[in-house]
Design an enzyme around this catalytic site. Structure first.
Site, PDB file in Angstrom:
ATOM      1  N   GLU A 177      -5.546  -1.603  -1.241  1.00  0.00           N
ATOM      2  CA  GLU A 177      -5.793  -0.809  -0.046  1.00  0.00           C
ATOM      3  C   GLU A 177      -6.947  -1.443   0.713  1.00  0.00           C
ATOM      4  O   GLU A 177      -7.970  -1.789   0.120  1.00  0.00           O
ATOM      5  CB  GLU A 177      -6.128   0.634  -0.402  1.00  0.00           C
ATOM      6  N   ASN A 235      -4.913   1.969   6.515  1.00  0.00           N
ATOM      7  CA  ASN A 235      -4.941   3.357   6.972  1.00  0.00           C
ATOM      8  C   ASN A 235      -4.648   3.405   8.466  1.00  0.00           C
ATOM      9  O   ASN A 235      -5.234   2.654   9.257  1.00  0.00           O
ATOM     10  CB  ASN A 235      -6.305   3.969   6.682  1.00  0.00           C
ATOM     11  N   GLU A 267      -0.675   3.630   5.599  1.00  0.00           N
ATOM     12  CA  GLU A 267      -0.918   4.940   5.020  1.00  0.00           C
ATOM     13  C   GLU A 267      -1.376   5.907   6.101  1.00  0.00           C
ATOM     14  O   GLU A 267      -2.309   5.616   6.841  1.00  0.00           O
ATOM     15  CB  GLU A 267      -1.986   4.849   3.919  1.00  0.00           C
ATOM     16  N   ASP A 297      -0.580   9.592   2.683  1.00  0.00           N
ATOM     17  CA  ASP A 297      -1.853   9.547   1.963  1.00  0.00           C
ATOM     18  C   ASP A 297      -2.384  10.956   1.704  1.00  0.00           C
ATOM     19  O   ASP A 297      -2.122  11.888   2.479  1.00  0.00           O
ATOM     20  CB  ASP A 297      -2.874   8.747   2.783  1.00  0.00           C
ATOM     21  N   GLU A 354      -3.978   8.757  -7.054  1.00  0.00           N
ATOM     22  CA  GLU A 354      -5.326   8.291  -6.728  1.00  0.00           C
ATOM     23  C   GLU A 354      -6.371   8.966  -7.621  1.00  0.00           C
ATOM     24  O   GLU A 354      -6.125  10.014  -8.207  1.00  0.00           O
ATOM     25  CB  GLU A 354      -5.656   8.612  -5.263  1.00  0.00           C
TER      26      GLU A 354
END
Length: 414
Positions: A177, A235, A267, A297, A354
């Site tokens: 990420e 993101n 995401e 997300d 996560e």
């Protein structure tokens, strides 16, 4: 035995129960144990002795109750973690834990009365271990000014950092990420909470995204040359989907670096997906047509309906970290995780969990059917050069060597 460095406050209005708790804590090695009969007295104690690592607290009492006390102390960072000592029904204790967590305090668990040594000891050990794997909750965040953030962007001090995503069965790194970190010349690594709201408000999200993508595409090629085919996850804010230049800009970046869209994941936070207009839906579809992956997300933290999940062209769910953090204290979280895994399988969507920070959490989510995960147990966010070196070390030493107590960069500006 726990470390004598732990500072503990016992908040209990029953004198005998309070005495039992104090004696048990001292028997377990906590030499700095303070006590109070009510919330007002507890506040006075903290004002005199300073912050504590732990409060052993009964939620229900006369006067300033446990919740009221914790609401006051959390504003000033005087308490780090809480153990609930109560005879309340389970559903009320569960609601109390949720409220305390929302205050930003870590809830280690619940002990029933009368207090027992064997119930208290593992919770203290858990707190002691967590001191070395994760930082205390930030007390407050000071928002940077527009001029400061603009200057940081112009000077390229807001950089792309990378956190690995793992196959929980094999230990294989399946992607990273891409995160934003402001490397300040005097303050060190500034928390994104201090500058991302400014970036959003000023309309600089696209500038930040495209800069991250250019940097990440260079890293992708370097990693590929060393045998690591890493998917790069970025993101994306839902408002960016309204920009007609988003898809052409992404296409140009991919073409410039000779990278396929299949190497990218975007995401989007679940909370932003409740109302997605047709223009945004078209952008999501075009990203999928480019070969990119789309991920929801922080799933479970927002309010989007299952209908929206079914309607939108996503192929990955990232389950919010709070579900993993609450596994020990909240049995319903196990059901939520296993149900999300089943939902993903039914919809043809992969599920990433996560917030995995301990080997115990790793084993627990594996047992619940999870295959992919992310968290400080496996790898911290790191700069591109650090990531390449880290990947090389893993290859030389074996993938399992990476599954060790995680650590993270210290974020200043909190």
């Amino acid at each position: 035995m726990t470390s004598p460095s732990l500072r503990v406050l016992v908040l209990e209005d029953h004198a005998f129960q309070r005495s039992v708790a104090v004696n048990l804590l001292r028997e377990l090695g906590c030499h700095q144990v303070f006590e109070a009969a009510d919330g007002a007295q507890a506040l006075a104690v903290l004002e005199q002795v300073g912050s504590v690592d732990l409060v052993l607290c009964d939620l229900c009492r006369k006067g300033l109750d446990g919740l009221g006390f914790l609401q006051q102390v959390c504003r000033h960072g005087l308490v780090r973690a809480v153990i609930i000592s109560s005879s309340l029904p389970a559903d009320l204790c569960r609601a109390g834990r949720q409220i305390i967590t929302l205050l930003g305090l870590e809830v280690l668990g619940e002990v029933r009365k009368p207090l027992q040594l064997q119930a208290l000891e593992p919770l203290l050990s858990k707190l002691q271990a967590s001191r070395y794997t994760r930082p205390a909750a930030p007390r407050s965040v000071t928002l940077a000014s527009e001029d400061q953030v603009r200057r940081a962007l112009d000077e390229q001090r807001v950089q792309a950092w990378y956190q690995p995503k793992y196959n929980l069965l094999t230990g294989e790194v399946c992607g990273v990420e891409v995160l934003s970190r402001w490397v300040h010349p005097f303050l060190g690594i500034v928390s994104p909470a201090a500058f991302m709201p400014v970036v959003e408000r000023c309309g600089w999200l696209d500038e930040l995204l495209y800069g991250q993508m250019n940097h990440a595409m260079q890293l992708h090629k370097q990693a590929l040359a060393r045998g690591f085919d890493l998917n790069m996850a970025f993101n994306l804010h839902t408002r960016q989907l309204l920009d007609h230049e988003l898809i052409p800009s992404i296409q140009r970046i991919l073409g410039r670096h000779g990278v396929s869209g299949a190497a990218l994941t975007f995401e989007l936070s679940e909370s932003g997906l409740l109302e997605v207009p047709s223009t945004s839906l078209e952008s999501l579809l075009r990203l999928r047509m480019l070969g990119c992956q789309l991920s929801i997300d922080d799933f479970g933290a927002g309010y989007s309906s299952l209908k929206r999940v079914c309607q939108l062209p996503f192929n990955e769910i990232k389950l919010d970290a709070e579900f993993v953090r609450s596994l020990d204290q909240e049995p319903r979280c196990q059901v939520a995780i296993s149900s999300t895994v089943a939902l993903g399988a039914s919809l043809g969507m992969s599920v990433v969990v996560e917030g995995i920070e301990t080997p115990e959490q790793h084993k627990a989510v594996l047992a619940l059917g999870c295959i992919q995960g992310q968290g400080y147990l496996y790898g911290r966010p790191m700069k591109s050069g650090e990531l390449l070196s880290w990947l090389n070390r893993r290859t030389m030493s074996g993938a399992d060597s990476s599954l060790e107590p995680g650590w993270r960069v210290v974020e200043y500006g909190n």
